[in-house]
Scaffold this motif. Structure first.
Motif, PDB file in Angstrom:
ATOM      1  N   ASP A  93       0.790  -1.228   0.000  1.00  0.00           N
ATOM      2  CA  ASP A  93       0.000   0.000   0.000  1.00  0.00           C
ATOM      3  C   ASP A  93       0.822   1.277   0.000  1.00  0.00           C
ATOM      4  O   ASP A  93       0.279   2.361  -0.223  1.00  0.00           O
ATOM      5  N   ALA A  94       2.119   1.210   0.300  1.00  0.00           N
ATOM      6  CA  ALA A  94       2.916   2.432   0.425  1.00  0.00           C
ATOM      7  C   ALA A  94       4.397   2.108   0.294  1.00  0.00           C
ATOM      8  O   ALA A  94       4.834   0.979   0.527  1.00  0.00           O
ATOM      9  N   LEU A  95       5.161   3.146  -0.075  1.00  0.00           N
ATOM     10  CA  LEU A  95       6.615   3.044  -0.168  1.00  0.00           C
ATOM     11  C   LEU A  95       7.227   3.953   0.893  1.00  0.00           C
ATOM     12  O   LEU A  95       6.820   5.109   1.042  1.00  0.00           O
ATOM     13  N   TYR A  96       8.219   3.420   1.613  1.00  0.00           N
ATOM     14  CA  TYR A  96       8.849   4.152   2.712  1.00  0.00           C
ATOM     15  C   TYR A  96      10.351   4.249   2.480  1.00  0.00           C
ATOM     16  O   TYR A  96      10.976   3.335   1.918  1.00  0.00           O
ATOM     17  N   LEU A  97      10.929   5.349   2.968  1.00  0.00           N
ATOM     18  CA  LEU A  97      12.378   5.534   2.963  1.00  0.00           C
ATOM     19  C   LEU A  97      12.876   5.432   4.397  1.00  0.00           C
ATOM     20  O   LEU A  97      12.268   5.978   5.317  1.00  0.00           O
ATOM     21  N   VAL A  98      13.998   4.741   4.579  1.00  0.00           N
ATOM     22  CA  VAL A  98      14.663   4.652   5.874  1.00  0.00           C
ATOM     23  C   VAL A  98      16.002   5.383   5.743  1.00  0.00           C
ATOM     24  O   VAL A  98      16.774   5.117   4.822  1.00  0.00           O
ATOM     25  N   TYR A  99      16.298   6.293   6.681  1.00  0.00           N
ATOM     26  CA  TYR A  99      17.410   7.217   6.496  1.00  0.00           C
ATOM     27  C   TYR A  99      17.842   7.809   7.831  1.00  0.00           C
ATOM     28  O   TYR A  99      17.167   7.664   8.850  1.00  0.00           O
ATOM     29  N   GLY A 154      19.416  17.837  12.003  1.00  0.00           N
ATOM     30  CA  GLY A 154      18.267  18.602  12.451  1.00  0.00           C
ATOM     31  C   GLY A 154      17.379  17.874  13.427  1.00  0.00           C
ATOM     32  O   GLY A 154      16.196  18.190  13.548  1.00  0.00           O
ATOM     33  N   ALA A 155      17.918  16.884  14.131  1.00  0.00           N
ATOM     34  CA  ALA A 155      17.123  16.100  15.080  1.00  0.00           C
ATOM     35  C   ALA A 155      17.790  16.095  16.454  1.00  0.00           C
ATOM     36  O   ALA A 155      17.801  15.065  17.133  1.00  0.00           O
ATOM     37  N   HIS A 192      25.585  12.951  11.787  1.00  0.00           N
ATOM     38  CA  HIS A 192      24.153  12.914  12.138  1.00  0.00           C
ATOM     39  C   HIS A 192      23.537  11.551  11.798  1.00  0.00           C
ATOM     40  O   HIS A 192      22.368  11.452  11.445  1.00  0.00           O
ATOM     41  N   ARG A 193      24.316  10.479  11.972  1.00  0.00           N
ATOM     42  CA  ARG A 193      23.857   9.150  11.575  1.00  0.00           C
ATOM     43  C   ARG A 193      23.076   8.437  12.677  1.00  0.00           C
ATOM     44  O   ARG A 193      23.215   7.221  12.860  1.00  0.00           O
ATOM     45  N   ALA A 194      22.291   9.135  13.390  1.00  0.00           N
ATOM     46  CA  ALA A 194      21.348   8.573  14.355  1.00  0.00           C
ATOM     47  C   ALA A 194      20.489   9.743  14.840  1.00  0.00           C
ATOM     48  O   ALA A 194      20.980  10.880  14.901  1.00  0.00           O
ATOM     49  N   PRO A 195      19.237   9.487  15.159  1.00  0.00           N
ATOM     50  CA  PRO A 195      18.538   8.206  15.107  1.00  0.00           C
ATOM     51  C   PRO A 195      18.257   7.757  13.675  1.00  0.00           C
ATOM     52  O   PRO A 195      18.498   8.489  12.718  1.00  0.00           O
ATOM     53  N   ILE A 211      14.902   3.599  15.287  1.00  0.00           N
ATOM     54  CA  ILE A 211      15.849   3.254  16.348  1.00  0.00           C
ATOM     55  C   ILE A 211      16.350   4.557  16.964  1.00  0.00           C
ATOM     56  O   ILE A 211      16.952   5.376  16.269  1.00  0.00           O
ATOM     57  N   PRO A 212      16.109   4.784  18.248  1.00  0.00           N
ATOM     58  CA  PRO A 212      16.555   6.026  18.886  1.00  0.00           C
ATOM     59  C   PRO A 212      18.074   6.064  19.005  1.00  0.00           C
ATOM     60  O   PRO A 212      18.745   5.030  19.007  1.00  0.00           O
ATOM     61  N   GLU A 213      18.613   7.280  19.105  1.00  0.00           N
ATOM     62  CA  GLU A 213      20.075   7.404  19.165  1.00  0.00           C
ATOM     63  C   GLU A 213      20.581   7.279  20.594  1.00  0.00           C
ATOM     64  O   GLU A 213      19.952   7.736  21.540  1.00  0.00           O
ATOM     65  N   LYS A 214      21.741   6.638  20.708  1.00  0.00           N
ATOM     66  CA  LYS A 214      22.424   6.486  21.986  1.00  0.00           C
ATOM     67  C   LYS A 214      23.900   6.847  21.846  1.00  0.00           C
ATOM     68  O   LYS A 214      24.764   6.237  22.447  1.00  0.00           O
ATOM     69  N   GLY A 215      24.158   7.862  21.002  1.00  0.00           N
ATOM     70  CA  GLY A 215      25.516   8.346  20.839  1.00  0.00           C
ATOM     71  C   GLY A 215      26.284   7.692  19.710  1.00  0.00           C
ATOM     72  O   GLY A 215      27.153   8.319  19.109  1.00  0.00           O
ATOM     73  N   ALA A 216      26.010   6.419  19.423  1.00  0.00           N
ATOM     74  CA  ALA A 216      26.688   5.721  18.335  1.00  0.00           C
ATOM     75  C   ALA A 216      26.003   6.046  17.011  1.00  0.00           C
ATOM     76  O   ALA A 216      24.837   6.429  16.973  1.00  0.00           O
TER      77      ALA A 216
END
Length: 646
Positions: free
Chosen positions: A536-542, A546-547, A555-558, A580-585
């Protein structure tokens, strides 16, 4: 984990909404007579009474929103009365659920309220909500939550514990622990409070709203400067509130975040190595759940992109239990690769991505070679080649990796299929994205190869267009998806990210920079993005800037997911959620796997490097990173009918 918050709120009593009716004769939530009373016995043995309003003349195929209305300690919920009125039902037909909670003893959630320490009815309430959703024509993406006073506390507490269940929340005169703001930041919230509230201090709402804004959320807040505790009449009378509420819709899935393993080889993180490039594939099994195979590359933290033999975790019960890590030193390990300047070269199969190939009935992994003369980093300008390996399900191992023979002179000096997402066609041929460079050039260019696969060996059949931007480092690590007959290619670039569209997966139109739907830059740069496809839909994961993530490398997390407008080729900002929330890594080197029609997994690792200032993340660090391997399980509301087609 949600905190248990002490809500000692004084001794001011909240009068029932319908005080003249004896308590034993009232409907749960003091709901109007148009509601029907039901009882639900939960798995914990507790029984929950609730009032349910079902709209009249409901069309057979229609699905309508559900509003859950939590009463205060006096037993009433004004929202149920307002929304069940003929005027509101004509404008906004919906189901209404008004559960009952003994405010003198029990509580909606685990929290002290007005000095009491009652049992939380949350477990049976959540189960009852599921049961009502199964029985009635309710749209699962439009379930709204509101509550007044004690119900306002319950509203905050429920969205802290179950943020993915509700499309919007309206806490009125409530309070909660601001530390939980990060758990509910993606839920649209409109809070109400009276400035002169002597029962639940106005600081309860003010503190929550401030905390939400600090973590990047955008809650709405209305405060009545001259009113005390009983502001729900004014709040629920506002037409703008209900226009806003019923305009909200959550994505058609929920996310379950699991940790597959931590550290390395089953041992805690030691600051020396961690896993990277974790990706999953499946092996279907007749009459049973598929085997899930996750491959991972150990990384030396004192070097740059220094990988070793692939390791594997596997599960035969959809991730309830895991076997591994299992080393594949002989078949997916380093090999001698000749000499360079008098030093021996070792070559490894890296940036690996396993995926089930339905036509051959094989789990086929693709990647590329990486060469080393020491453990500081890959050899510069060394010839790289696409690689592949086939999983032997009976033995639980991989066959020795082989390289793909490329047409001479067609794809430059170095060509790899590392970290690229492929599409398998119904005839068994494979559309494999690759990126390639000319000798002594730093500009990567991307192409899609159509390959044949006989169950053992890949063979190039056709070469598609070359997509290029000869600036910075070019366009490496393309990923391909097919959705409703068109092919979409997302590409990494040093300062932005791009997308292109094709009718056949080989010949693409112009590059377009990824943007939000308002035309502004998405903020993803110099890292991978991949696709999640649903029928039903197409999603991007990235990942993106700005977060509140300036402390994370590039800026490779979250890790985010959002729906794509496939006609206008932009990302719908309102649909963005944190996978996936960021934890510094840092994240960004992940894989996508359709496990079955109900679940798609995004598998990722905590990459324990933070160049340039602090190269290796310490074992004890301020963010909580532990070299985890995650599985973000996307659990679909509706079956993904195309899950195994490509």
């Amino acid at each position: 984990m949600r905190s248990t918050y002490n809500l000692l709120l004084g001794t001011v009593l909240v009068l029932p909404m319908i005080a003249a009716v004896p308590a034993q004769d009232r409907l749960p939530g003091n709901a109007p007579a148009t509601f029907a009373v039901h009882s639900f016995k939960a798995s914990n043995g507790q029984t929950l009474r609730y009032s349910l309003f079902v709209p009249k003349d409901l069309p057979q195929d229609a699905r309508l929103p559900l509003v859950v209305c939590l009463h205060g300690s006096g037993g009433g919920t004004h929202a149920a009365t307002v929304l069940s009125s003929p005027e509101q039902q004509k404008k906004r037909p919906c189901f209404l659920l008004a559960p009952a909670c003994d405010g003198r003893g029990d509580r909606w959630v685990k929290a002290e309220f007005r000095g009491g320490k009652g049992r939380a009815v949350e477990p049976e309430l959540i189960e009852a909500l599921d049961a009502v959703g199964r029985k009635h024509q309710i749209e699962p993406t439009r379930i709204y939550l509101t509550g007044q006073s004690m119900g306002g506390v319950g509203t905050w507490g429920l969205i802290a514990a179950h943020p993915q269940r509700f499309a919007a929340a309206v806490p009125v005169c409530g309070r909660w622990d601001p530390a939980d703001a990060k758990n509910m930041m993606e839920v649209p919230i409109w809070a109400f409070h009276g400035a002169k509230d002597n029962a639940v201090p106005v600081s309860g709402s003010r503190d929550m709203v401030e905390a939400l804004r600090k973590v990047g959320a955008k809650p709405k807040y209305t405060e009545y400067p001259n009113l005390g505790h009983g502001v729900w009449g004014d709040a629920y009378a506002g037409e703008a509130l209900w226009e806003w509420v019923f305009a909200q819709q959550r994505p058609a899935y929920r996310i379950q975040l699991d940790t597959i393993t931590k550290g390395l080889e089953g041992k805690p993180y030691d600051g020396k190595k961690c896993y990277t490039q974790a990706r999953a594939g499946i092996v279907p099994r007749e009459g049973r759940e598929p085997r899930i195979v996750v491959t991972m590359s150990p990384l030396l933290l004192t070097g740059s992109d220094v990988y070793y033999e692939l390791h594997e975790m596997r599960s035969d019960d959809l991730g309830k239990t895991w076997t591994g890590p299992i080393k594949h030193l002989d078949t997916l390990g380093r090999r001698p690769g000749g000499m360079l300047d008098g030093k021996p070269v070792e070559v490894v199969c890296g940036d690996f991505w396993p995926k089930w190939h339905a036509k051959s009935g094989k789990l086929l992994g693709t990647g590329h070679t990486i060469a080393y003369v020491d453990d500081k980093g890959p050899v510069a300008n060394r010839m790289i080649s696409p690689t592949c390996s086939v999983y032997d399900a009976a033995k639980g191992t991989w066959l020795p990796w082989t390289t793909l023979e490329l047409p001479e002179g067609k794809l430059g000096h170095a060509c790899g299929a590392g970290c690229t997402q492929r599409v398998d066609l119904p005839d068994g041929s494979i559309l494999l994205p690759v990126y390639h460079r000319e000798k002594d050039s730093r500009f990567a260019r991307s192409t899609v190869l159509r390959c044949g696969f006989d169950g053992t060996k890949l063979k190039v059949l056709e070469i598609g267009d070359t997509l290029k931007r000869d600036a910075k480092r070019g366009l490496p690590e393309p990923s391909l998806a097919v959705f409703k007959g068109l092919y979409y290619l997302t590409l990494r670039e040093e300062e932005a990210a791009y997308v292109a569209v094709s009718k056949d997966g080989l010949h693409f139109g112009d590059l377009k920079q990824w943007t939000w739907d308002d035309g502004t830059d998405l903020g993803s740069y110099n890292t991978q993005a991949h696709w999640v496809t649903h029928s039903d839909a197409l999603y991007l994961v990235y990942t993106r800037k700005g977060a509140n993530n300036d402390h994370v490398f590039r800026h490779r997390a979250p890790l985010f997911i959002a729906e794509v407008d496939t006609e206008k080729l932009h990302v719908k900002r309102a649909t963005e959620r944190i996978l996936i929330p960021e934890k510094g890594a840092r994240y960004g080197n992940f894989g996508i796997c359709n496990v079955n029609e109900g679940e798609t997994w995004v598998v990722e690792t905590e990459w324990m490097q933070r160049p340039p200032a602090e190269f290796v993340i310490p074992v004890m660090n301020q963010w909580g990173a532990e070299a985890r391997v995650y599985a973000a399980r996307i659990i679909w509301d509706k079956p993904n009918r195309s899950w195994n087609r490509n």
